[in-house]
Design a protein around this motif. Structure first.
Motif, PDB file in Angstrom:
ATOM      1  N   VAL A 115     -26.877  -4.201 -58.345  1.00 40.48           N
ATOM      2  CA  VAL A 115     -27.561  -4.615 -57.117  1.00 40.48           C
ATOM      3  C   VAL A 115     -26.663  -5.454 -56.198  1.00 40.48           C
ATOM      4  O   VAL A 115     -26.516  -5.141 -55.013  1.00 40.48           O
ATOM      5  CB  VAL A 115     -28.844  -5.414 -57.459  1.00 40.48           C
ATOM      6  CG1 VAL A 115     -29.560  -5.829 -56.170  1.00 40.48           C
ATOM      7  CG2 VAL A 115     -29.767  -4.588 -58.338  1.00 40.48           C
ATOM      8  N   LEU A 116     -26.053  -6.492 -56.733  1.00 38.61           N
ATOM      9  CA  LEU A 116     -25.354  -7.450 -55.876  1.00 38.61           C
ATOM     10  C   LEU A 116     -23.962  -6.993 -55.473  1.00 38.61           C
ATOM     11  O   LEU A 116     -23.557  -7.162 -54.310  1.00 38.61           O
ATOM     12  CB  LEU A 116     -25.271  -8.814 -56.572  1.00 38.61           C
ATOM     13  CG  LEU A 116     -26.596  -9.425 -57.044  1.00 38.61           C
ATOM     14  CD1 LEU A 116     -26.384 -10.836 -57.535  1.00 38.61           C
ATOM     15  CD2 LEU A 116     -27.628  -9.403 -55.926  1.00 38.61           C
ATOM     16  N   HIS A 152     -30.790 -15.407 -57.764  1.00 39.67           N
ATOM     17  CA  HIS A 152     -31.622 -15.584 -58.952  1.00 39.67           C
ATOM     18  C   HIS A 152     -32.724 -16.607 -58.701  1.00 39.67           C
ATOM     19  O   HIS A 152     -33.886 -16.402 -59.074  1.00 39.67           O
ATOM     20  CB  HIS A 152     -30.748 -16.018 -60.132  1.00 39.67           C
ATOM     21  CG  HIS A 152     -31.518 -16.411 -61.348  1.00 39.67           C
ATOM     22  ND1 HIS A 152     -31.878 -17.723 -61.596  1.00 39.67           N
ATOM     23  CD2 HIS A 152     -32.001 -15.679 -62.381  1.00 39.67           C
ATOM     24  CE1 HIS A 152     -32.563 -17.782 -62.725  1.00 39.67           C
ATOM     25  NE2 HIS A 152     -32.641 -16.566 -63.221  1.00 39.67           N
ATOM     26  N   TRP A 210     -27.458  -6.311 -63.620  1.00 36.03           N
ATOM     27  CA  TRP A 210     -28.120  -6.729 -62.377  1.00 36.03           C
ATOM     28  C   TRP A 210     -27.069  -7.017 -61.300  1.00 36.03           C
ATOM     29  O   TRP A 210     -27.176  -6.540 -60.167  1.00 36.03           O
ATOM     30  CB  TRP A 210     -28.975  -7.953 -62.683  1.00 36.03           C
ATOM     31  CG  TRP A 210     -29.663  -8.596 -61.514  1.00 36.03           C
ATOM     32  CD1 TRP A 210     -29.620  -8.226 -60.196  1.00 36.03           C
ATOM     33  CD2 TRP A 210     -30.511  -9.750 -61.566  1.00 36.03           C
ATOM     34  NE1 TRP A 210     -30.371  -9.077 -59.427  1.00 36.03           N
ATOM     35  CE2 TRP A 210     -30.932 -10.014 -60.231  1.00 36.03           C
ATOM     36  CE3 TRP A 210     -30.932 -10.592 -62.586  1.00 36.03           C
ATOM     37  CZ2 TRP A 210     -31.775 -11.096 -59.923  1.00 36.03           C
ATOM     38  CZ3 TRP A 210     -31.771 -11.652 -62.277  1.00 36.03           C
ATOM     39  CH2 TRP A 210     -32.189 -11.900 -60.972  1.00 36.03           C
ATOM     40  N   TYR A 248     -35.450  -3.855 -58.305  1.00 35.88           N
ATOM     41  CA  TYR A 248     -34.706  -3.492 -59.520  1.00 35.88           C
ATOM     42  C   TYR A 248     -35.397  -4.055 -60.757  1.00 35.88           C
ATOM     43  O   TYR A 248     -35.571  -3.351 -61.766  1.00 35.88           O
ATOM     44  CB  TYR A 248     -33.284  -4.026 -59.390  1.00 35.88           C
ATOM     45  CG  TYR A 248     -32.398  -3.801 -60.594  1.00 35.88           C
ATOM     46  CD1 TYR A 248     -31.777  -2.572 -60.801  1.00 35.88           C
ATOM     47  CD2 TYR A 248     -32.174  -4.826 -61.500  1.00 35.88           C
ATOM     48  CE1 TYR A 248     -30.960  -2.366 -61.904  1.00 35.88           C
ATOM     49  CE2 TYR A 248     -31.348  -4.635 -62.598  1.00 35.88           C
ATOM     50  CZ  TYR A 248     -30.748  -3.403 -62.796  1.00 35.88           C
ATOM     51  OH  TYR A 248     -29.934  -3.207 -63.888  1.00 35.88           O
ATOM     52  N   SER A 296     -33.137  -6.953 -55.544  1.00 42.80           N
ATOM     53  CA  SER A 296     -33.192  -7.455 -56.923  1.00 42.80           C
ATOM     54  C   SER A 296     -34.610  -7.397 -57.464  1.00 42.80           C
ATOM     55  O   SER A 296     -34.829  -7.038 -58.623  1.00 42.80           O
ATOM     56  CB  SER A 296     -32.672  -8.895 -56.987  1.00 42.80           C
ATOM     57  OG  SER A 296     -31.306  -8.963 -56.657  1.00 42.80           O
TER      58      SER A 296
END
Length: 260
Positions: A69-70, A85, A65, A49, A46
């Motif tokens: 990514v996740l 986060h 996001w 990114y 993250s």
């Protein structure tokens, strides 16, 4: 400051993770991060990114996001997002000196330099060859701040025309649009600054039947990167060079009216 390579970002992120946290952070979350290798990988990915996207001054959309990514790293990316986060915010601040600020209107984030030194250093990954571009932006933001955050388009272009010979007339011939300092200044102001979140050109609603008017407003990124105290310091520097501000002229006119 040039963008860091992905390997450097990953290394610094992992160092910050394994070094532990300050007393201000929840112990439970720290244990989760230490025990769950999958979350550690999501945090590192993250950060990479975010830094790559922030170097292009793009709004980092929350959903993108998660999906980019996740989700590829976990079946339910949304489930892990709050924890990821929180750690990303901490590491960006503690390791890189950046703030991750939420833009509610676009449901995304912008990255702002928390180590404030001056108006041109607020931008996380700006480099010296961009300073002329952002010097113009600083002047534009200052004018809009002094006008209360927005002004009529005709006044906006009037100021740029008198100051830098920049006018609101875009030619199909690229050479005509080339400014000796700022290059393709029409694209810079109308496209780049708008896309990057610094300016908003908004068409005013017409209820009278007259020709619609356009207004220019400060965008979300400009409000974050240029706080009022930074603008005031910038104005003070201008005053040091003997350039009188509109406020001083107004005060002088008021004094003359009182005398009369």
């Amino acid at each position: 400051m040039p963008a860091k390579k992905s390997s450097q970002v990953a290394t610094q992120s992992q160092i910050s993770i394994h070094n532990g946290s300050s007393d201000d952070h929840d112990d439970d979350d720290d244990h989760i991060l230490e025990d769950d290798a999958n979350i550690r990988q999501m945090v590192c990915a993250s950060i990479q990114y975010i830094l790559v996207h922030s170097s292009k001054l793009q709004v980092i959309k929350r959903l993108e996001w998660i999906n980019t990514v996740l989700r590829p790293m976990a079946y339910d990316g949304r489930k892990y997002f709050p924890s990821v986060h929180k750690h990303v915010v901490r590491i960006l601040n503690d390791t890189f000196g950046y703030k991750l600020v939420f833009d509610e209107k676009h449901d995304g984030y912008v990255v702002v330099n928390a180590l404030t030194k001056g108006p041109l250093e607020h931008r996380p990954l700006a480099n010296s060859n961009q300073y002329s571009k952002y010097a113009l932006l600083m002047i534009i933001v200052t004018c809009l701040k002094r006008a209360g955050g927005e002004m009529a388009s005709v006044d906006f272009w009037g100021i740029l025309g008198e100051t830098f010979s920049i006018r609101n007339d875009e030619s199909t011939r690229l050479s005509i649009n080339q400014h000796k300092i700022f290059g393709d200044v029409q694209k810079l102001i109308k496209t780049d600054f708008v896309k990057e979140g610094y300016l908003i050109f908004e068409q005013a609603k017409d209820f009278t039947g007259d020709t619609p008017t356009q207004t220019v407003k400060l965008g979300f990124r400009a409000q974050q990167e240029f706080p009022d105290e930074t603008v005031e310091k910038f104005i003070e520097k201008i005053d040091d060079y003997g350039i009188e501000s509109d406020k001083e002229d107004e005060n002088e006119n008021n004094a003359m009216d009182e005398d009369n």
